[in-house]
Design a protein around this motif. Structure first.
Motif, PDB file in Angstrom:
ATOM      1  N   ASN A 122      12.568   5.381  12.826  1.00 23.55           N
ATOM      2  CA  ASN A 122      12.284   4.674  14.074  1.00 23.55           C
ATOM      3  C   ASN A 122      12.477   3.169  13.917  1.00 23.55           C
ATOM      4  O   ASN A 122      12.684   2.666  12.807  1.00 23.55           O
ATOM      5  CB  ASN A 122      10.861   4.987  14.569  1.00 23.55           C
ATOM      6  CG  ASN A 122       9.788   4.636  13.541  1.00 23.55           C
ATOM      7  OD1 ASN A 122       9.809   3.576  12.927  1.00 23.55           O
ATOM      8  ND2 ASN A 122       8.844   5.552  13.348  1.00 23.55           N
ATOM      9  N   ASP A 123      12.419   2.465  15.035  1.00 23.75           N
ATOM     10  CA  ASP A 123      12.682   1.026  15.019  1.00 23.75           C
ATOM     11  C   ASP A 123      11.667   0.257  14.176  1.00 23.75           C
ATOM     12  O   ASP A 123      12.020  -0.719  13.512  1.00 23.75           O
ATOM     13  CB  ASP A 123      12.679   0.468  16.448  1.00 23.75           C
ATOM     14  CG  ASP A 123      13.875   0.931  17.253  1.00 23.75           C
ATOM     15  OD1 ASP A 123      14.771   1.576  16.669  1.00 23.75           O
ATOM     16  OD2 ASP A 123      13.920   0.645  18.466  1.00 23.75           O
ATOM     17  N   LYS A 124      10.419   0.685  14.208  1.00 29.19           N
ATOM     18  CA  LYS A 124       9.383  -0.014  13.444  1.00 29.19           C
ATOM     19  C   LYS A 124       9.681   0.034  11.949  1.00 29.19           C
ATOM     20  O   LYS A 124       9.630  -0.990  11.255  1.00 29.19           O
ATOM     21  CB  LYS A 124       8.014   0.610  13.733  1.00 29.19           C
ATOM     22  CG  LYS A 124       6.872  -0.056  12.981  1.00 29.19           C
ATOM     23  CD  LYS A 124       5.541   0.604  13.316  1.00 29.19           C
ATOM     24  CE  LYS A 124       4.401  -0.050  12.541  1.00 29.19           C
ATOM     25  NZ  LYS A 124       3.091   0.616  12.851  1.00 29.19           N
ATOM     26  N   ASN A 125      10.004   1.210  11.444  1.00 31.00           N
ATOM     27  CA  ASN A 125      10.320   1.352  10.020  1.00 31.00           C
ATOM     28  C   ASN A 125      11.609   0.630   9.660  1.00 31.00           C
ATOM     29  O   ASN A 125      11.722   0.017   8.596  1.00 31.00           O
ATOM     30  CB  ASN A 125      10.441   2.832   9.661  1.00 31.00           C
ATOM     31  CG  ASN A 125       9.122   3.566   9.760  1.00 31.00           C
ATOM     32  OD1 ASN A 125       8.057   2.955   9.718  1.00 31.00           O
ATOM     33  ND2 ASN A 125       9.189   4.880   9.915  1.00 31.00           N
ATOM     34  N   ARG A 126      12.587   0.716  10.547  1.00 29.64           N
ATOM     35  CA  ARG A 126      13.857   0.009  10.334  1.00 29.64           C
ATOM     36  C   ARG A 126      13.627  -1.489  10.209  1.00 29.64           C
ATOM     37  O   ARG A 126      14.129  -2.130   9.276  1.00 29.64           O
ATOM     38  CB  ARG A 126      14.796   0.282  11.510  1.00 29.64           C
ATOM     39  CG  ARG A 126      16.080  -0.534  11.486  1.00 29.64           C
ATOM     40  CD  ARG A 126      16.673  -0.643  12.881  1.00 29.64           C
ATOM     41  NE  ARG A 126      15.814  -1.439  13.767  1.00 29.64           N
ATOM     42  CZ  ARG A 126      16.010  -1.550  15.079  1.00 29.64           C
ATOM     43  NH1 ARG A 126      16.990  -0.898  15.663  1.00 29.64           N
ATOM     44  NH2 ARG A 126      15.199  -2.323  15.805  1.00 29.64           N
ATOM     45  N   ASP A 127      12.880  -2.049  11.154  1.00 23.30           N
ATOM     46  CA  ASP A 127      12.659  -3.494  11.168  1.00 23.30           C
ATOM     47  C   ASP A 127      11.853  -3.954   9.951  1.00 23.30           C
ATOM     48  O   ASP A 127      12.113  -5.031   9.401  1.00 23.30           O
ATOM     49  CB  ASP A 127      11.936  -3.904  12.450  1.00 23.30           C
ATOM     50  CG  ASP A 127      12.799  -3.730  13.690  1.00 23.30           C
ATOM     51  OD1 ASP A 127      14.032  -3.615  13.542  1.00 23.30           O
ATOM     52  OD2 ASP A 127      12.243  -3.707  14.804  1.00 23.30           O
ATOM     53  N   GLN A 128      10.893  -3.135   9.544  1.00 24.38           N
ATOM     54  CA  GLN A 128      10.101  -3.485   8.357  1.00 24.38           C
ATOM     55  C   GLN A 128      10.975  -3.508   7.112  1.00 24.38           C
ATOM     56  O   GLN A 128      10.888  -4.426   6.287  1.00 24.38           O
ATOM     57  CB  GLN A 128       8.951  -2.496   8.180  1.00 24.38           C
ATOM     58  CG  GLN A 128       8.030  -2.844   7.009  1.00 24.38           C
ATOM     59  CD  GLN A 128       6.889  -1.837   6.833  1.00 24.38           C
ATOM     60  OE1 GLN A 128       6.780  -0.869   7.577  1.00 24.38           O
ATOM     61  NE2 GLN A 128       6.047  -2.072   5.842  1.00 24.38           N
ATOM     62  N   ALA A 129      11.835  -2.516   6.988  1.00 25.45           N
ATOM     63  CA  ALA A 129      12.734  -2.448   5.830  1.00 25.45           C
ATOM     64  C   ALA A 129      13.716  -3.617   5.837  1.00 25.45           C
ATOM     65  O   ALA A 129      13.987  -4.216   4.781  1.00 25.45           O
ATOM     66  CB  ALA A 129      13.493  -1.126   5.832  1.00 25.45           C
ATOM     67  N   TYR A 130      14.247  -3.933   6.991  1.00 26.70           N
ATOM     68  CA  TYR A 130      15.199  -5.039   7.092  1.00 26.70           C
ATOM     69  C   TYR A 130      14.522  -6.361   6.726  1.00 26.70           C
ATOM     70  O   TYR A 130      15.094  -7.185   6.004  1.00 26.70           O
ATOM     71  CB  TYR A 130      15.758  -5.107   8.509  1.00 26.70           C
ATOM     72  CG  TYR A 130      16.820  -6.168   8.703  1.00 26.70           C
ATOM     73  CD1 TYR A 130      18.129  -5.945   8.295  1.00 26.70           C
ATOM     74  CD2 TYR A 130      16.512  -7.392   9.303  1.00 26.70           C
ATOM     75  CE1 TYR A 130      19.108  -6.905   8.472  1.00 26.70           C
ATOM     76  CE2 TYR A 130      17.482  -8.360   9.480  1.00 26.70           C
ATOM     77  CZ  TYR A 130      18.781  -8.113   9.061  1.00 26.70           C
ATOM     78  OH  TYR A 130      19.746  -9.080   9.234  1.00 26.70           O
TER      79      TYR A 130
ATOM     80  N   ALA B 164      12.172   2.402   5.449  1.00 29.49           N
ATOM     81  CA  ALA B 164      13.139   3.023   6.354  1.00 29.49           C
ATOM     82  C   ALA B 164      13.393   4.487   6.028  1.00 29.49           C
ATOM     83  O   ALA B 164      14.050   5.192   6.802  1.00 29.49           O
ATOM     84  CB  ALA B 164      14.459   2.255   6.335  1.00 29.49           C
ATOM     85  N   GLY B 165      12.906   4.956   4.891  1.00 27.68           N
ATOM     86  CA  GLY B 165      13.138   6.335   4.497  1.00 27.68           C
ATOM     87  C   GLY B 165      14.541   6.537   3.937  1.00 27.68           C
ATOM     88  O   GLY B 165      15.423   5.701   4.141  1.00 27.68           O
ATOM     89  N   LEU B 166      14.738   7.639   3.230  1.00 29.92           N
ATOM     90  CA  LEU B 166      16.026   7.936   2.600  1.00 29.92           C
ATOM     91  C   LEU B 166      16.547   6.720   1.831  1.00 29.92           C
ATOM     92  O   LEU B 166      17.743   6.401   1.869  1.00 29.92           O
ATOM     93  CB  LEU B 166      17.055   8.361   3.656  1.00 29.92           C
ATOM     94  CG  LEU B 166      16.687   9.593   4.498  1.00 29.92           C
ATOM     95  CD1 LEU B 166      17.742   9.817   5.583  1.00 29.92           C
ATOM     96  CD2 LEU B 166      16.557  10.831   3.619  1.00 29.92           C
TER      97      LEU B 166
END
Length: 245
Positions: A62-70, A98-100
């Motif tokens: 999801n966007d939250k995990n994506r943004d945190q990873a970025y 972000a997982g994976l």
């Protein structure tokens, strides 16, 4: 009343009918009033590579995990060239939210290597000097870059017309009845690009995503509060029939 679902040929066909454009535009207009994603006057990233990495991180999360990873990746490495020099484990650790992370770390590192070899540095700014078909050919050759990632980079990072199809867009296009239930995301993208005016790609894509996240969810869609149901514009909610236009 007109049953439109029968218009669509078998998914094995090499050709497909386009949905009635007025039907599509009516839905887009309603969703625009509901979610209101207008294209910002200046929303193209200075560095397209930022958007590409962000989109790779967004895959299967999801966007939250994506943004945190970025954010963690950018705080750990000040430049993309530093990411290229980093080890696989260092990259994976930074993007774990972000997982994976192992898969995405490999894709990011290999992508940066290819870009550096092609352009001499870790930047995609030179894409702006290339023809669209050459941009598509190059981006498609990068690891993990499928139709959705490619379309996102074209639209949001290079300002080139494209209609990204993620899981929400795909689900809604099928439920409304615009496309056959077995159409692939790549086919749905082609159908939408042939039906929706280019100036609406940006807003329509984002409005469909918002609708998919908040009302037309994969499980237990809230058809009772959906304005498309109110206007009888969705085959899923209306039992296979929609209003004549």
């Amino acid at each position: 009343m007109t049953t439109l679902a029968k218009k669509y040929p078998s998914p094995s066909s090499n050709n497909f009918d386009l949905p009635d454009q007025q039907w599509v535009l009516s839905v887009i207009e309603i969703l625009a009033g509901l979610w209101g994603h207008l294209r910002p006057a200046k929303k193209i990233r200075e560095e397209p590579l930022d958007g590409l990495i962000l989109t790779i991180l967004s895959q299967n999360t999801n966007d939250k995990n994506r943004d945190q990873a970025y954010k963690l990746l950018k705080s750990r490495f000040s430049q993309w060239s530093d990411v290229l020099k980093a080890t696989h484990d260092e990259i994976a650790a930074a993007i774990r939210p972000a997982g994976l992370s192992n898969i995405k770390a490999s894709r990011i590192k290999e992508t940066l290597k290819i870009i550096a070899n092609r352009f001499g540095n870790c930047s995609l700014k030179q894409l702006r000097k290339m023809k669209k078909e050459d941009i598509i050919e190059f981006l498609s050759s990068l690891p993990g870059v499928g139709p959705k990632t490619l379309a996102c980079v074209l639209l949001f990072d290079l300002g080139i017309p494209a209609f990204p199809v993620d899981t929400h867009v795909s689900r809604i296009c099928k439920r409304i009845g615009w496309v056959h239930p077995q159409r692939s995301p790549r086919e749905i993208q082609e159908i939408m690009e042939l039906t929706v005016p280019e100036n609406l790609y940006w807003s329509a894509h984002l409005d469909l995503i918002s609708h998919g996240r908040n009302i037309c969810m994969a499980r237990k869609p809230k058809c009772e509060v959906c304005p498309l149901n109110e206007h009888n514009l969705c085959l899923f909610a209306s039992g296979g029939k929609v209003n004549d236009r």
